[in-house]
Scaffold this active site. Structure first.
Site, PDB file in Angstrom:
ATOM      1  N   LYS A  40      36.622  44.106  36.984  1.00  0.00           N
ATOM      2  CA  LYS A  40      36.339  44.450  38.376  1.00  0.00           C
ATOM      3  C   LYS A  40      35.824  45.864  38.415  1.00  0.00           C
ATOM      4  O   LYS A  40      36.122  46.660  37.516  1.00  0.00           O
ATOM      5  CB  LYS A  40      37.628  44.362  39.216  1.00  0.00           C
ATOM      6  CG  LYS A  40      37.366  44.184  40.690  1.00  0.00           C
ATOM      7  CD  LYS A  40      36.925  42.766  40.969  1.00  0.00           C
ATOM      8  CE  LYS A  40      36.895  42.438  42.420  1.00  0.00           C
ATOM      9  NZ  LYS A  40      36.923  40.985  42.588  1.00  0.00           N
TER      10      LYS A  40
HETATM   11  N1  GLU Z   1      33.956  39.078  43.551  1.00  0.00           N
HETATM   12  C1  GLU Z   1      34.162  37.672  43.401  1.00  0.00           C
HETATM   13  C2  GLU Z   1      35.606  37.391  43.056  1.00  0.00           C
HETATM   14  O1  GLU Z   1      36.489  38.148  43.349  1.00  0.00           O
HETATM   15  C3  GLU Z   1      33.164  37.046  42.445  1.00  0.00           C
HETATM   16  C4  GLU Z   1      33.161  37.581  41.062  1.00  0.00           C
HETATM   17  C5  GLU Z   1      31.992  37.085  40.227  1.00  0.00           C
HETATM   18  O2  GLU Z   1      31.222  36.259  40.695  1.00  0.00           O
HETATM   19  O3  GLU Z   1      31.856  37.572  39.091  1.00  0.00           O
HETATM   20  O4  GLU Z   1      35.908  36.357  42.532  1.00  0.00           O
END
Ligand code: GLU
Length: 426
Positions: A116
């Site tokens: 993240k």
């Molecule tokens: N931000 C989204 C999540 O929390 C998608 C992450 C992604 O597609 O890599 O799952």
């Protein structure tokens, strides 16, 4: 009336968000009898990278920003996870979200580890040019970590396809050639995938439908409340209304909106797009965040930020079913209250996994330079999510635990197995 979306620190019942994720992990590890070594290995983040970087503002001044990229575990494949722009972003939150991504990718069986990223900023206070400068410089700063086979960012809170296009361009300019596989959630014309924008909300509605089947409920008869009207909340509201359910309450940063006869979601999406938020939307009663969460309804979809359902308000929740569109909306205390009340809860790492699942499809399409149709994307998404739901239900039954712990046990077993068969280097 403005919604008070409490800060994670205020809502997290006296523990940090990362401590809460580790607690959830520890609970599942205990139930599955996970080996001590593996517990130590998986309860920390492998890489935590903090950057402080300058951005030239429109008035000529230079402002410093802090950002982070965290990779929790990359045992099952490249790191994967979104980038969020929010004033509350901090390293602890990004670590928690990275660990959830590891479990999320494993629950749906896609070959990624968890990551993240985020920048501490309120993007609404920036011009489009400043937002672009910030995105490009942040991308350059975390450039040592990202890459199509290393770590693949995607949109999250307050980031979108345009932000991904700038990230892709910045990385590509540094490489000297176009690298569409470095981010997902891109515009279609740059190698984005059909269905990616809707994927998280669509997946949440698939999970609502699957849970209704287990509970013997007919989806079109259900009244739904959705907290949050960003990408996930607005799409989930729209698709669940299209499936025949009645959406009686929604909220965004401007507050809560209630209409017991049902809200016109398509009209609200149009209104929010042209107005910037739902502020002053006329066809609904204005309510507070706490009133929204306590509305009489059958299905509650928290699709805003973490730490929204706590010991302080869980008792007031009247839904039979909670589908977590957001990451970490429920504290462990609230989880226990919901279990006691017999509320069926589809956990975040399953309920909102549609986004990263279609990100995986987008990455595969980018690597192969071959585009799938929207129908192919949506039907493969449904297949993966329904299978993950069935596996989660089976795991929860086998271990006599909640769906959250059941999903975690499945995920942890896969990640632990990968670590075991790969062995410890050197
Ligand atoms: N931000 C989204 C999540 O929390 C998608 C992450 C992604 O597609 O890599 O799952």
């Amino acid at each position: 009336m403005s919604i008070e979306t409490k800060t994670p620190a205020e809502r997290m019942e006296e523990r940090s968000l990362f401590q809460m994720v580790v607690e959830q992990f520890g609970d599942a590890a205990e139930r599955m009898g996970l080996d001590e070594n593996m517990r130590r290995l998986l309860s920390v983040c492998q890489r935590q990278y903090t950057v402080n970087f300058p951005v030239q503002m429109d008035d000529g001044s230079i402002r410093m920003f802090e950002g982070h990229r965290v990779q929790h575990n990359i045992g099952r494949g490249p790191a994967k996870g979104g980038i969020r722009y929010h004033p509350q972003v901090n390293l602890d939150e990004v670590k928690a979200l990275a660990m959830w991504m590891t479990w999320k990718c494993a629950v749906v069986g896609i070959p990624f580890g968890g990551a993240k990223g985020g920048v501490t900023v309120d993007p609404k206070g920036l011009s489009i040019h400043e937002l672009e400068n910030l995105t490009r410089r942040f991308t350059a700063e975390i450039g040592v970590l990202i890459g199509p086979h290393k770590d693949i960012p995607a949109p999250d809170v307050n980031t979108n396809a345009q932000v991904m296009a700038w990230m892709m361009d910045t990385y590509s300019m540094q490489m000297g050639y176009s690298v569409p596989g470095v981010v997902t959630g891109k515009p279609l014309n740059l190698g984005g995938s059909e269905g990616r924008v809707e994927a998280t909300g669509r997946g949440a509605v698939f999970m609502a439908a699957a849970a209704c089947k287990v509970l013997g409920l007919n989806l079109p008869d259900q009244r739904v409340v959705v907290q949050g009207f960003g990408n996930v909340g607005s799409v989930a509201s729209k698709l669940i209304a299209e499936a025949g359910a009645t959406v009686v309450g929604v909220s965004d940063v401007s507050g809560g909106y209630y209409n017991p006869k049902g809200l016109d979601i398509a009209a609200m999406i149009r209104y929010s797009r042209s107005n910037g938020s739902l502020e002053d939307y006329p066809e609904a009663q204005r309510i507070s965040n706490d009133e929204l969460l306590a509305l009489p309804c059958d299905i509650l979809i928290p699709a805003a930020l973490e730490g929204q359902l706590t010991a302080a308000n869980a008792d007031a929740v009247r839904a039979k079913l909670i589908v977590e569109g957001a990451n970490g909306p429920t504290t462990p205390e609230a989880d226990k209250i919901f279990e006691g009340k017999g509320i069926y809860l589809v956990p975040d790492i399953l309920a909102n996994a549609g986004g990263v699942t279609v990100s995986y499809f987008e990455w595969v399409q980018a690597l192969q330079a071959f585009a799938w149709t929207e129908q192919e994307v949506n039907s493969r998404l449904r297949y993966i999510m329904d299978k993950a739901f069935a596996a989660t239900v089976a795991s929860a039954e086998r271990h006599n635990v909640s769906l959250r712990t059941g999903a975690l046990i499945t995920a942890i077993a896969l990640v632990a197995d990968a670590a075991t068969v790969r062995g410890i280097y050197p």
